[in-house]
Design an enzyme around this catalytic site. Sequence first.
Site: not given
Length: 341
Positions: A40, A43, A64, A96, A175, A200, A262, A264
């Site tokens: 994120t 981004h 984090e 809520c 992740i 990776r 998970l 996106i």
Amino acid sequence: MKSLVKLHKEPGIWLKDSPKPEVGHNDLLIKIRKTAICGTDMHIYNWDEWSQKTIPVPMVVGHEYVGEVVDMGQEVTGFKVGDRVSGEGHITCGHCRNCRAGRRHLCRNTEGVGVNRSGAFAEYLTIPAFNAFKIPDNISDELASIFDPFGNAVHTALSFDLVGEDVLITGAGPIGIMAAAVARHVGARHVVITDINPYRLALAEKMGATRAVNVSNTKLEDVVKELGMTEGFDVGLEMSGVPSAFRDMLDKMNHGGKIAMLGIPPSDMAVDWNKVIFKGLVIKGIYGREMFETWYKMASLIQSGLDLKPIITHQFGIDDFQKGFETMGSGESGKVILNWD
Ligand code: NAD
Ligand code: ZN
């Protein structure tokens, strides 16, 4: 205080003095020790379409982290100065229906630390004490600083029973790799992970994946045959956000398989719904971490011997933040940590 700020509506991030945050009646003031860079944050750094719509400018970013409690509001109980904490980055409304039922991860009014409000890439952060999580002594600062993304991995991976099951993970980002390690640790049989990034994939194998498959040159169905799996995967964890990866997953699931999503996707994603229907698949969307069951599980997974250390591949001092973002952007890294102490 020193802070990393999204200062301009253009690519980049800037090291700048910001005022020390004020501590509300129910807040903790945390002196930050270590932070980690999330996808994120990349981004936001790159100032993509999502960031342009979402991120207020100027704002301190980052979510984090690990740090130490140095002050607190007058209503706070259960914490003391000196406690080592990380924190849930989703600030929920508390009123809520889901919040009141204890399902805080399903709050419809969530605000994100470092996304909608001032973040953790700074010498000090305030969050509601409710959101803080005390780190047990035998867990290092390094590992504590990645509890937020580790929590995404744990929430997703533990959505379904994995004991003795064959698991497909699409996407070997930090992740996905942590999810592979969790799946093996809790007793899955085959844990197959896919990506197109050799660095990776190698890291995923090191951390416990049974097979790491480069889908740009290897067919997943050949690997399934080699492993002697005659019926398909029992559980799928979608962690890439790439439509072709999800379609491949639907294709390789056994009847009655369960999928937790998970990743996106960048936009609407077409899938063959007949596969979902005729295979009787169960699909669950995942957002964030369960408050605070996922946090307890994270601590106990590490205390029961899960070794996450290899996922932390780089550490930089905060003055070298630019190198940190470049490393994260290169794809040749696991988690990248920025040190504030
Ligand atoms: P990441 O971008 O580092 O990982 C995605 C991986 O998918 C990359 O390694 C990429 O090379 C790989 N990939 C690309 N094409 C592929 C293909 N065809 N098949 C398989 N893999 C492919 O991201 P991350 O930080 O590990 O996060 C994983 C995903 O989860 C991202 O989509 C992220 O946006 C999302 N996310 C969701 C939540 C949530 O609450 N739902 C929280 C954090 C992250
Ligand atoms: Zn709520």
